[in-house]
Enzyme design. Sequence first.
Site, PDB file in Angstrom:
ATOM      1  N   GLY A  42      86.002 197.610 -44.085  1.00  0.00           N
ATOM      2  CA  GLY A  42      87.397 197.958 -43.882  1.00  0.00           C
ATOM      3  C   GLY A  42      87.393 199.324 -43.232  1.00  0.00           C
ATOM      4  CB  SER A  43      86.434 200.578 -40.733  1.00  0.00           C
ATOM      5  OG  SER A  43      86.350 199.321 -40.080  1.00  0.00           O
TER       6      SER A  43
END
Length: 219
Positions: free
Chosen positions: A187-188
């Site tokens: 997740g980024s």
Amino acid sequence: MNAMDVVMTPINKEGHRFVFIFLLASIGLFFLAEPLGWVSLVLTAWCVYFFRDPERVIPDEQGVLISPADGIVSAVVEATPPAELGMGSEPRTRISVFLSVFNVHVNRVPAKGKITGLAYVPGKYLNAAAAEASEENERQLVRMTTEEGHDIAFAQVAGLVARKILCDLEVDQEVERGDRFGLIRFGSRTDIYLDKGQEATVKVGQTMIGGETVIARNK
């Protein structure tokens, strides 16, 4: 994307190990406690979904940059480019794309050109949607010169649950628009810094398809 599309979509090589581990855990848990086995099997399916690596139709229009990632545009602001890349202190347009755990996490090169600089910066794991994540979170920075001569940068930025940034690029490497170059688990955010003579073609809240959506173009 329907269930059949997910099943038929290839898995990025970085995900093979994780899928194998999840699958082994599921088999073991089925022997220990069947309900836990089913839970683990659902997590295995999610792991396959997370590491999916679909083919994309790369635009052939001249003078455009494509989104380096799937996700939602979280910001279009003026910001100083990363000092580690030596691009000066004059603000540039920075477009940020936030990736949730449900987005494709394979990253793609935004333009044809040559990689001219790389810098890895350790840091925090703040929410990747936060403005300060660009300066405070762990990140991999890339500088490149496009085929039209524009000096741009893009960055892989870790998030709350991201703990590994993978980047396969090398300095002086010639790249094509849409080439796969890395991945961030799990997740980024990605940032792209435009050069003078380029303008954003997207707005906050717009959905990006990595490798396909035109994110900026030459004026």
